[in-house]
Every structure is written in C-alpha cells, then in structure tokens.
Write an enzyme that holds these catalytic residues in place. Sequence first.
Site, PDB file in Angstrom:
ATOM      1  N   SER A 155     -71.859  42.692  -8.941  1.00  0.00           N
ATOM      2  CA  SER A 155     -71.737  43.777  -9.908  1.00  0.00           C
ATOM      3  C   SER A 155     -72.770  44.839  -9.578  1.00  0.00           C
ATOM      4  CB  SER A 155     -71.996  43.233 -11.315  1.00  0.00           C
ATOM      5  OG  SER A 155     -72.119  44.267 -12.270  1.00  0.00           O
ATOM      6  N   TYR A 168     -76.094  38.059 -17.707  1.00  0.00           N
ATOM      7  CA  TYR A 168     -75.154  38.603 -16.718  1.00  0.00           C
ATOM      8  C   TYR A 168     -75.919  39.183 -15.531  1.00  0.00           C
ATOM      9  CZ  TYR A 168     -71.166  41.313 -14.934  1.00  0.00           C
ATOM     10  OH  TYR A 168     -70.167  41.840 -14.147  1.00  0.00           O
TER      11      TYR A 168
END
Length: 269
Positions: A155, A168
Amino acid sequence: MAGRVEGKVALVTGAARGQGRSHALRLAEEGADIIAVDLCGPIPDLQYSHATPEDLQETVRQVEALDRRIVASEVDVRDRDAFKAAVDDGVAALGKLDIVVGNAGICIIAPWDEVTPQIWDTTISTNLTGVFNTVQLTAPHLIAAGGGSIILTSSAAGLKGLPFLTPYVASKWGVTGLGKAFAAELAEHNIRVNTLHPTGVETPMGEMGDAYPPLLEKHPRLGGMLTNMLPIDVTQPRDQSNAVLFLASDEARYVTALAMTVDAGNTEY
C-alpha cells in the site's frame, strides 16, 4: 497473438471481488489459468461488507467467460493447513504454478487509542502472516516450475505513515519488507518478488471512507497525508491490475525487489 502470460497459471488471494477479481481477470485476459482463493466470510470489526461465496462464484463465471480454466476455494490465508490444501489442489488440477498474487487483506480505521487487541491481531494476522503463508506455501511450486513471479499487495501505507490506520500501516510496511527479503532468498530459483503500492482504489473497502471525516475534523492537519499528487481521489482496480500483469509477465523478467507505486503520487506528498 499470444497473451502476455499465455500458458501460465496464477494464484490470486482475495479473488472474490475488488482488486483480487480484477487481477484474476486481467491475467486471464492475457492467457493465464487461475487458482482463486478467498475467505468469503465475515471478519470482526470490518467497516465494509465482506466478500461472499456468491462473489467468488462470479469471479469463476467471469474467468470462464474468457475461456480460461479456474479452480476456486473458500479458504482463509491465515489457516495454514486449509490454505496449503487449496494451493496443492489447484496446482494438481492445473498442472503447475507460475505467478502468485498475494492480494488478500483488510483495513480498519481507528484512532491509535481506540485500536483494540482484536483489531491489531486480526489485521496483522490477515495482512502480514497471511502474506507470509502465501509465499511460503507457493514458492515450492514455483521452484518446481523453474521460476516465476510473486506480487505482494502492500500500500501507499507501506511506504509512508498514514493516520488512523496504525495496524494497517504496520502490516503493510511488513509486507514491503517481506517482499525484499523473499526476493533475496528466492532469486537463486529464478523467482522474482515485488510489492505493489496502491493509493485508494474503488472497491468495496472504500465503503469505510465515511469513518474519516469526523476524525479529520478533530485532526485537520493530517488530512493532507491522504491527498494524491494527481487530481484524482481513487484509482480503478484495473489500474492496479495492469501493474500486476506487467510484474507477472516476461516484460519484467529482470525486475525484482521493487516497491512499485500506482499511487497517483500519494507517497511523494
């Protein structure tokens, strides 16, 4: 004209919908047969709808409509035994394995002081341990095939810190590191390992976006960290799938240990 991954077999995790389905379809369009896996069930604390068995069957339908073979399994990447069986069964059915796309992952928005142990454990076990399992359980099949390509979905949050996403961010930085570590060890087997770093993507995960405005109202200085350099808010799944296809193909035969951004410049802000 032969496709860019003609005659290859690709495993895609999180393949029931969103980026995973898009990756499976893009690879199938270019000639690959598909092993598709997805949990297809609920996960605690999610702020968006979970994938369903019907979603996975729709992926099967769309791949078959492209005249490619597909073997699909409802399996959790955290469940080593069940996941290994799904991988081994898929390889047995389709004959080999050349490409692995470790895409399965979750995201839960919460301020640092509201992250529960359950949110932390679920995020890390899915996004990081699940990716470790993916590589460790598939690499022997790639070695047997004489090499291959592994693409791991990290990401923008795997290259920079982003607010309200502590577990995350930790998991995606971990995926970035795993990609580089596995690239080093698997290179002698002619296996390339790269990580993909999207900005926001228009998928069901985007349903959780409503959680941001109240947090940004309280912490307005952090809003800029979520901004893309290019004048878009989100990319489309196919934008990410085009990068997966490139990394999977022989066009990228000397590309390994790369952190490839398709992030509209987000990580430069």
